[in-house]
Design an enzyme around this catalytic site. Structure first.
Site, PDB file in Angstrom:
ATOM      1  N   HIS A  98       0.874  -1.204   0.000  1.00  0.00           N
ATOM      2  CA  HIS A  98       0.000   0.000   0.000  1.00  0.00           C
ATOM      3  C   HIS A  98       0.896   1.234   0.000  1.00  0.00           C
ATOM      4  O   HIS A  98       1.494   1.575   1.020  1.00  0.00           O
ATOM      5  CB  HIS A  98      -0.901   0.009   1.240  1.00  0.00           C
ATOM      6  CG  HIS A  98      -1.875   1.146   1.236  1.00  0.00           C
ATOM      7  ND1 HIS A  98      -3.235   0.949   1.352  1.00  0.00           N
ATOM      8  CD2 HIS A  98      -1.716   2.487   1.123  1.00  0.00           C
ATOM      9  CE1 HIS A  98      -3.851   2.115   1.311  1.00  0.00           C
ATOM     10  NE2 HIS A  98      -2.942   3.076   1.169  1.00  0.00           N
ATOM     11  N   HIS A 118       1.600   5.403  -1.676  1.00  0.00           N
ATOM     12  CA  HIS A 118       1.289   6.595  -2.479  1.00  0.00           C
ATOM     13  C   HIS A 118       2.602   7.173  -2.998  1.00  0.00           C
ATOM     14  O   HIS A 118       3.445   7.596  -2.190  1.00  0.00           O
ATOM     15  CB  HIS A 118       0.584   7.657  -1.622  1.00  0.00           C
ATOM     16  CG  HIS A 118      -0.708   7.183  -1.044  1.00  0.00           C
ATOM     17  ND1 HIS A 118      -1.915   7.382  -1.667  1.00  0.00           N
ATOM     18  CD2 HIS A 118      -0.969   6.480   0.090  1.00  0.00           C
ATOM     19  CE1 HIS A 118      -2.879   6.836  -0.928  1.00  0.00           C
ATOM     20  NE2 HIS A 118      -2.332   6.279   0.139  1.00  0.00           N
ATOM     21  N   LYS A 167      -9.308   0.201  -5.836  1.00  0.00           N
ATOM     22  CA  LYS A 167      -9.344   0.821  -4.512  1.00  0.00           C
ATOM     23  C   LYS A 167     -10.682   1.503  -4.267  1.00  0.00           C
ATOM     24  O   LYS A 167     -11.126   2.312  -5.080  1.00  0.00           O
ATOM     25  CB  LYS A 167      -8.209   1.846  -4.418  1.00  0.00           C
ATOM     26  CG  LYS A 167      -8.127   2.606  -3.105  1.00  0.00           C
ATOM     27  CD  LYS A 167      -7.684   1.726  -1.944  1.00  0.00           C
ATOM     28  CE  LYS A 167      -7.804   2.446  -0.603  1.00  0.00           C
ATOM     29  NZ  LYS A 167      -6.675   3.294  -0.295  1.00  0.00           N
ATOM     30  N   HIS A 198     -10.372   1.458   1.806  1.00  0.00           N
ATOM     31  CA  HIS A 198     -10.190   2.442   2.884  1.00  0.00           C
ATOM     32  C   HIS A 198     -11.445   2.307   3.751  1.00  0.00           C
ATOM     33  O   HIS A 198     -12.518   2.785   3.371  1.00  0.00           O
ATOM     34  CB  HIS A 198     -10.044   3.865   2.327  1.00  0.00           C
ATOM     35  CG  HIS A 198      -9.794   4.875   3.413  1.00  0.00           C
ATOM     36  ND1 HIS A 198      -8.593   5.539   3.555  1.00  0.00           N
ATOM     37  CD2 HIS A 198     -10.569   5.294   4.444  1.00  0.00           C
ATOM     38  CE1 HIS A 198      -8.667   6.335   4.621  1.00  0.00           C
ATOM     39  NE2 HIS A 198      -9.850   6.198   5.176  1.00  0.00           N
ATOM     40  N   HIS A 242      -4.562  -0.475   5.821  1.00  0.00           N
ATOM     41  CA  HIS A 242      -4.104   0.322   6.975  1.00  0.00           C
ATOM     42  C   HIS A 242      -5.053   0.204   8.174  1.00  0.00           C
ATOM     43  O   HIS A 242      -5.632   1.199   8.615  1.00  0.00           O
ATOM     44  CB  HIS A 242      -3.863   1.779   6.594  1.00  0.00           C
ATOM     45  CG  HIS A 242      -4.907   2.443   5.732  1.00  0.00           C
ATOM     46  ND1 HIS A 242      -6.249   2.425   6.025  1.00  0.00           N
ATOM     47  CD2 HIS A 242      -4.804   3.153   4.585  1.00  0.00           C
ATOM     48  CE1 HIS A 242      -6.906   3.096   5.107  1.00  0.00           C
ATOM     49  NE2 HIS A 242      -6.050   3.540   4.210  1.00  0.00           N
ATOM     50  N   ASP A 298       1.407   2.651   3.524  1.00  0.00           N
ATOM     51  CA  ASP A 298       0.557   3.838   3.333  1.00  0.00           C
ATOM     52  C   ASP A 298       1.419   5.096   3.386  1.00  0.00           C
ATOM     53  O   ASP A 298       0.952   6.162   3.810  1.00  0.00           O
ATOM     54  CB  ASP A 298      -0.583   3.913   4.361  1.00  0.00           C
ATOM     55  CG  ASP A 298      -1.664   4.918   3.937  1.00  0.00           C
ATOM     56  OD1 ASP A 298      -1.727   5.251   2.745  1.00  0.00           O
ATOM     57  OD2 ASP A 298      -2.415   5.373   4.809  1.00  0.00           O
TER      58      ASP A 298
HETATM   59  O1  DOR Z   1      -3.067   9.455   5.808  1.00  0.00           O
HETATM   60  C1  DOR Z   1      -3.470   9.188   4.683  1.00  0.00           C
HETATM   61  N1  DOR Z   1      -2.951   9.764   3.569  1.00  0.00           N
HETATM   62  N2  DOR Z   1      -4.461   8.312   4.558  1.00  0.00           N
HETATM   63  C2  DOR Z   1      -5.060   8.074   3.385  1.00  0.00           C
HETATM   64  O2  DOR Z   1      -5.994   7.319   3.355  1.00  0.00           O
HETATM   65  C3  DOR Z   1      -4.636   8.794   2.154  1.00  0.00           C
HETATM   66  C4  DOR Z   1      -3.282   9.291   2.267  1.00  0.00           C
HETATM   67  C5  DOR Z   1      -2.934  10.314   1.192  1.00  0.00           C
HETATM   68  O3  DOR Z   1      -3.101  10.015   0.010  1.00  0.00           O
HETATM   69  O4  DOR Z   1      -2.470  11.420   1.537  1.00  0.00           O
HETATM   70 ZN    ZN Z   2      -3.339   5.110   1.502  1.00  0.00          ZN
END
Ligand code: DOR
Ligand code: ZN
Length: 341
Positions: A12, A14, A98, A135, A173, A245
């Site tokens: 997971h 970003h 997702k 999520h 998460h 995450d």
């Molecule tokens: O803390 C987070 N940041 N939780 C999420 O679900 C998304 C993520 C983000 O993309 O900034």
């Molecule tokens: Zn995330």
């Protein structure tokens, strides 16, 4: 002390887009061979073509000599039709879809307000075996932010699983004992656990001053929940696996009147997970959590190379360049007791 593991993957992640990729891609590829790439860009990644174009931008940002395999996902929105799912299944590079409840987190305004509107898409996913990555928080204003995950289990996830029992689900998460128990009660499900939810509880974020760099979603919970996560992650149970995450935001976006949710953890994630597993005398379980359980769930081969950690202190850099901005690292400026060699 030295610890050699099968090379881990991050289930997971970003990475963001544009110039940020020049920071995020090498920071992950240094440790991980594969990562499940979150699709919450602006605009969100809702087509196979957009996912493959994003994958190419990620690989273009990979320094020569490093190897990395981005496993792409689609963002569930009304336009993701059953035929999009069939196309995704036919593509070797797409591993999941997702679900962002609309309004739950960063760039979720295009997400799903009502699951009934995407039911035929979910049915096709259940039939084809493409996993749904969730999520898991309700967004109802009347529900307290600390209860949103637990309420989601009852109100949304339970009925969904009841309706589509063959749907493959990863609850992402997880932050509560309720989720640990829910996942264990549904042996077909998987769940990812971040390093920040293993390291911190809500007091760390809110006592003695507010620490915006610990603000993430789902929000940090009380210590009894953190203990349940540690127990699950270090148990060896194959349903639980590593997903950072890691979610970088520019410092100015975090230290603001209305700060963004997310912790940038990718650069030292494995070292920090090792610290936690060691603190609970479970280092021998780190490999299952970080390197075996994830690929086994997704039906992918385990990595064949290894990484080695040594017990040697290093200082995590305070911040890094992030496009035209800077991003703070989780625990930046502080020591970590393990180093990747
Ligand atoms: O803390 C987070 N940041 N939780 C999420 O679900 C998304 C993520 C983000 O993309 O900034
Ligand atoms: Zn995330």
């Amino acid at each position: 002390m030295e610890l050699t593991l099968t090379r881990p993957d991050d289930w997971h992640l970003h990475l963001r887009d544009g110039a940020a990729l020049l920071t995020t891609v090498p920071d992950t590829a240094r440790t991980f061979h594969r990562a499940i790439i979150m699709p919450n860009l602006r605009p969100p990644v809702t087509t196979v073509e957009a996912a493959l174009a994003y994958r190419k931008r990620i690989l273009d940002a990979l320094p020569s000599g490093m190897s990395f395999d981005p496993l792409m996902t689609l963002y569930l929105a009304p336009e993701v039709s059953p035929s999009t799912i069939q196309k995704a299944v036919a593509s070797a590079n797409i591993q999941g879809v997702k679900l962002y409840p609309r309004g739950a987190t960063t760039n979720s305004d295009a997400g799903v307000a009502d699951l009934h509107g995407v039911m035929t898409t979910l049915e096709t996913m259940a039939e084809t075996g493409l996993p749904l990555l969730i999520h898991g928080e309700v967004t109802d204003r009347s529900v307290d932010i600390f209860d949103r995950e637990a309420v989601f289990l009852d109100k949304t996830l339970d009925p969904l699983i009841e309706r589509l029992p063959t749907l493959r689900v990863v609850l992402e998460h997880i932050t509560t004992k309720d989720s640990v128990d829910f996942v264990k009660a549904h042996p077909r499900m998987g769940a990812t656990i971040t390093v920040h939810h293993l390291m911190y509880e809500r007091n760390d974020m809110l006592v003695g001053g507010i620490r915006p760099h610990l603000y993430c979603l789902p929000i940090l919970k009380r210590s009894s929940h953190r203990n349940a996560l540690i127990e699950a992650a270090t148990s060896g149970d194959s349903q639980f696996f590593l997903g950072t995450d890691s979610a970088p935001h520019a410092i100015s976006e975090k230290e603001s009147d209305c700060g963004c949710a997310g912790c940038y953890t990718a650069p030292f994630a494995l070292e920090l997970y090792a610290e936690i597993f060691e603190a609970y005398s479970k280092l021998e379980r780190l490999e299952a959590f970080a390197s075996h359980n994830g690929p086994d769930f997704y039906g992918l081969p385990r990595n064949t190379d290894t990484v080695t950690l040594i017990k040697k202190e290093s200082i995590i850099p305070f911040a890094k360049a992030f496009g035209e901005n800077e991003v703070r690292l989780l625990r930046g400026g502080e020591p970590v007791t393990w180093s990747l060699v």
